[in-house]
Scaffold this motif. Structure first.
Motif, PDB file in Angstrom:
ATOM      1  N   ILE A 176       0.849  -1.185   0.000  1.00  0.00           N
ATOM      2  CA  ILE A 176       0.000   0.000   0.000  1.00  0.00           C
ATOM      3  C   ILE A 176       0.887   1.239   0.000  1.00  0.00           C
ATOM      4  CG2 ILE A 176      -0.198   0.090   2.531  1.00  0.00           C
ATOM      5  CD1 ILE A 176      -3.135   1.024   2.086  1.00  0.00           C
ATOM      6  N   VAL A 177       0.390   2.309  -0.617  1.00  0.00           N
ATOM      7  CA  VAL A 177       1.119   3.571  -0.675  1.00  0.00           C
ATOM      8  C   VAL A 177       0.315   4.613   0.098  1.00  0.00           C
ATOM      9  CG1 VAL A 177       2.287   5.230  -2.168  1.00  0.00           C
ATOM     10  CG2 VAL A 177       1.886   2.907  -3.000  1.00  0.00           C
ATOM     11  N   MET A 178       0.956   5.269   1.076  1.00  0.00           N
ATOM     12  CA  MET A 178       0.280   6.249   1.929  1.00  0.00           C
ATOM     13  C   MET A 178       0.663   7.672   1.521  1.00  0.00           C
ATOM     14  SD  MET A 178      -1.215   4.198   4.168  1.00  0.00           S
ATOM     15  CE  MET A 178      -1.074   2.792   5.283  1.00  0.00           C
ATOM     16  N   PHE A 179      -0.325   8.565   1.525  1.00  0.00           N
ATOM     17  CA  PHE A 179      -0.080   9.955   1.138  1.00  0.00           C
ATOM     18  C   PHE A 179      -0.646  10.926   2.165  1.00  0.00           C
ATOM     19  CE2 PHE A 179      -0.068   7.702  -2.936  1.00  0.00           C
ATOM     20  CZ  PHE A 179       1.023   8.266  -3.585  1.00  0.00           C
ATOM     21  N   ASP A 180      -0.018  12.121   2.244  1.00  0.00           N
ATOM     22  CA  ASP A 180      -0.601  13.225   2.998  1.00  0.00           C
ATOM     23  C   ASP A 180      -1.876  13.686   2.303  1.00  0.00           C
ATOM     24  OD1 ASP A 180       1.383  13.445   4.945  1.00  0.00           O
ATOM     25  OD2 ASP A 180       2.560  14.890   3.794  1.00  0.00           O
ATOM     26  N   SER A 181      -2.734  14.360   3.069  1.00  0.00           N
ATOM     27  CA  SER A 181      -3.855  15.070   2.459  1.00  0.00           C
ATOM     28  C   SER A 181      -3.505  16.551   2.426  1.00  0.00           C
ATOM     29  CB  SER A 181      -5.142  14.859   3.260  1.00  0.00           C
ATOM     30  OG  SER A 181      -5.125  15.637   4.435  1.00  0.00           O
ATOM     31  N   SER A 182      -4.321  17.342   1.792  1.00  0.00           N
ATOM     32  CA  SER A 182      -4.052  18.776   1.683  1.00  0.00           C
ATOM     33  C   SER A 182      -4.531  19.547   2.905  1.00  0.00           C
ATOM     34  CB  SER A 182      -4.735  19.333   0.431  1.00  0.00           C
ATOM     35  OG  SER A 182      -6.136  19.116   0.481  1.00  0.00           O
ATOM     36  N   LYS A 183      -5.237  18.879   3.810  1.00  0.00           N
ATOM     37  CA  LYS A 183      -5.792  19.544   4.988  1.00  0.00           C
ATOM     38  C   LYS A 183      -4.733  19.699   6.082  1.00  0.00           C
ATOM     39  CE  LYS A 183     -10.022  19.468   3.273  1.00  0.00           C
ATOM     40  NZ  LYS A 183     -10.758  20.702   2.914  1.00  0.00           N
ATOM     41  N   LYS A 184      -4.870  20.734   6.885  1.00  0.00           N
ATOM     42  CA  LYS A 184      -3.965  20.939   8.015  1.00  0.00           C
ATOM     43  C   LYS A 184      -4.246  19.895   9.098  1.00  0.00           C
ATOM     44  CE  LYS A 184      -2.902  25.831   7.453  1.00  0.00           C
ATOM     45  NZ  LYS A 184      -2.856  27.168   8.104  1.00  0.00           N
ATOM     46  N   THR A 185      -3.230  19.612   9.906  1.00  0.00           N
ATOM     47  CA  THR A 185      -3.339  18.569  10.930  1.00  0.00           C
ATOM     48  C   THR A 185      -3.322  19.172  12.330  1.00  0.00           C
ATOM     49  OG1 THR A 185      -0.960  18.220  11.271  1.00  0.00           O
ATOM     50  CG2 THR A 185      -1.960  17.152   9.350  1.00  0.00           C
ATOM     51  N   PHE A 186      -3.431  18.304  13.342  1.00  0.00           N
ATOM     52  CA  PHE A 186      -3.409  18.780  14.727  1.00  0.00           C
ATOM     53  C   PHE A 186      -2.102  19.476  15.055  1.00  0.00           C
ATOM     54  CE2 PHE A 186      -1.095  14.825  15.314  1.00  0.00           C
ATOM     55  CZ  PHE A 186      -0.224  15.091  16.369  1.00  0.00           C
ATOM     56  N   ARG A 187      -1.027  19.145  14.348  1.00  0.00           N
ATOM     57  CA  ARG A 187       0.266  19.785  14.610  1.00  0.00           C
ATOM     58  C   ARG A 187       0.233  21.267  14.231  1.00  0.00           C
ATOM     59  NH1 ARG A 187       1.377  14.623  12.768  1.00  0.00           N
ATOM     60  NH2 ARG A 187       2.496  13.319  14.272  1.00  0.00           N
ATOM     61  N   ASN A 188      -0.473  21.583  13.166  1.00  0.00           N
ATOM     62  CA  ASN A 188      -0.631  22.990  12.786  1.00  0.00           C
ATOM     63  C   ASN A 188      -1.462  23.749  13.821  1.00  0.00           C
ATOM     64  OD1 ASN A 188      -0.924  21.324   9.851  1.00  0.00           O
ATOM     65  ND2 ASN A 188       0.575  22.977   9.916  1.00  0.00           N
ATOM     66  N   GLN A 189      -2.359  23.027  14.489  1.00  0.00           N
ATOM     67  CA  GLN A 189      -3.220  23.667  15.484  1.00  0.00           C
ATOM     68  C   GLN A 189      -2.458  23.997  16.761  1.00  0.00           C
ATOM     69  OE1 GLN A 189      -6.479  20.918  15.964  1.00  0.00           O
ATOM     70  NE2 GLN A 189      -7.273  21.260  13.909  1.00  0.00           N
ATOM     71  N   ILE A 190      -1.511  23.127  17.139  1.00  0.00           N
ATOM     72  CA  ILE A 190      -0.773  23.379  18.379  1.00  0.00           C
ATOM     73  C   ILE A 190       0.494  24.200  18.142  1.00  0.00           C
ATOM     74  CG2 ILE A 190      -1.669  21.283  19.464  1.00  0.00           C
ATOM     75  CD1 ILE A 190       1.054  19.980  19.029  1.00  0.00           C
ATOM     76  N   PHE A 191       0.921  24.286  16.871  1.00  0.00           N
ATOM     77  CA  PHE A 191       2.118  25.072  16.539  1.00  0.00           C
ATOM     78  C   PHE A 191       1.977  25.601  15.118  1.00  0.00           C
ATOM     79  CE2 PHE A 191       6.802  25.248  15.378  1.00  0.00           C
ATOM     80  CZ  PHE A 191       7.078  26.352  16.186  1.00  0.00           C
ATOM     81  N   ASN A 192       1.634  26.874  15.029  1.00  0.00           N
ATOM     82  CA  ASN A 192       1.324  27.480  13.737  1.00  0.00           C
ATOM     83  C   ASN A 192       2.502  27.475  12.764  1.00  0.00           C
ATOM     84  OD1 ASN A 192      -0.543  28.913  12.011  1.00  0.00           O
ATOM     85  ND2 ASN A 192       0.703  30.738  12.367  1.00  0.00           N
TER      86      ASN A 192
END
Length: 291
Positions: free
Chosen positions: A60-76
């Motif tokens: 299987i091949v895994m990819f990021d999505s274009s949406k922001k993650t919880f990491r962006n929420q805790i550290f801009n």
């Protein structure tokens, strides 16, 4: 050949190889001057992996999505230094996914979840079912996922990374790589870490205290250690305590993301060369340069 008789579940870090392929083969264009280097590189990686681990039928091949993650929420500032995806790469994503689907290679991305977290969660889910996992990635963040049943294949030097190799090289356990990144930071992801603490100092502290929590539990002892500028190191740790624990949260891969598929859902059937040939023709990929 590693895993020649065993049949590991193969997880490919698609986002990493998507970008790497784009920059490596960015001058690959078809007759209509449309780029296809990223497509070429991903398929070449898959082909090389399957040729090395031909007994493995689960991939299987895994990819990021274009949406922001919880990491962006805790550290801009998280990954803020990374440039926007080039348009010449963006336009290759849809045809790439179409090609992978047509030839039977499963892909997975989850909105708002990084590929690292999907990889980690799926790898541990598979491990719990009693199977071995081989993660295809050159990303040092993946080291924290290593166990006796989860290994990493580094395509840069064609080596298998195991917990034993990490212990021999760094003197710490794979799980403590989260603590290492928390202390020294990671410029590629814009994880701040603690200023003036580099890899040598970070490793010294972890070899002595095992993890970042124990380091802070023994903070007053650090100034008395046989460590260069020990007093300064102790002061830096005090000043940047909140940053250290924030960095830990940013560096830690989430292995508890709900994954709706099992390893039996990614069994690779025989790749149809007819379909693959049609895909090459459909996207006008020059076969001479292809795979």
């Amino acid at each position: 050949m590693y895993y020649a008789q065993k049949k590991p579940v193969i997880i490919i870090d698609g986002t990493l190889y998507l970008y790497r392929s784009y920059f490596t083969y960015q001058y690959f264009k078809n007759d209509q001057e449309n780029p296809y280097g990223a497509i070429y590189g991903i398929l070449k990686t898959i082909k090389n992996i399957l040729s090395k681990y031909y007994n493995s039928k689960k991939i299987i091949v895994m990819f990021d999505s274009s949406k922001k993650t919880f990491r962006n929420q805790i550290f801009n500032e998280y990954k803020k230094n990374r440039p926007k995806m080039p348009n010449e790469l963006y336009i290759q994503i849809k045809p790439l996914f179409h090609i992978l689907k047509e030839i039977g290679i499963k892909t997975l991305s989850i909105p708002g979840v990084e590929a690292d977290d999907i990889i980690g969660s799926f790898a541990h889910k598979v491990e719990k079912s009693g199977e071995q996992v081989l993660i295809i990635s050159n990303d040092k963040d993946m080291i924290q996922l290593l166990t006796k049943n989860i290994s990493i294949f580094n395509t840069s030097n064609n080596t298998i990374i195991t917990p034993k190799k990490i212990q021999e090289k760094y003197g710490i356990y794979p799980k403590e790589f989260i603590d290492l990144l928390a202390l020294m930071g990671d410029k590629s992801d814009n994880i701040p870490g603690i200023p003036k603490i580099g890899i040598k100092t970070a490793l010294f502290l972890l070899q002595k205290f095992s993890n970042i929590q124990n380091i802070y539990n023994n903070l007053e002892k650090i100034k008395f250690l046989s460590l260069r500028n020990a007093n300064n190191v102790s002061n830096q740790l005090k000043i940047y305590k909140d940053t250290a624990f924030l960095s830990y949260k940013l560096a830690q891969i989430n292995i508890n993301v709900p994954i709706c598929i099992n390893s039996d859902d990614i069994i690779l059937k025989k790749i149809s060369l007819y379909k693959l040939s049609n895909m090459i023709k459909e996207y006008n990929i020059t076969q001479k340069k292809y795979l």
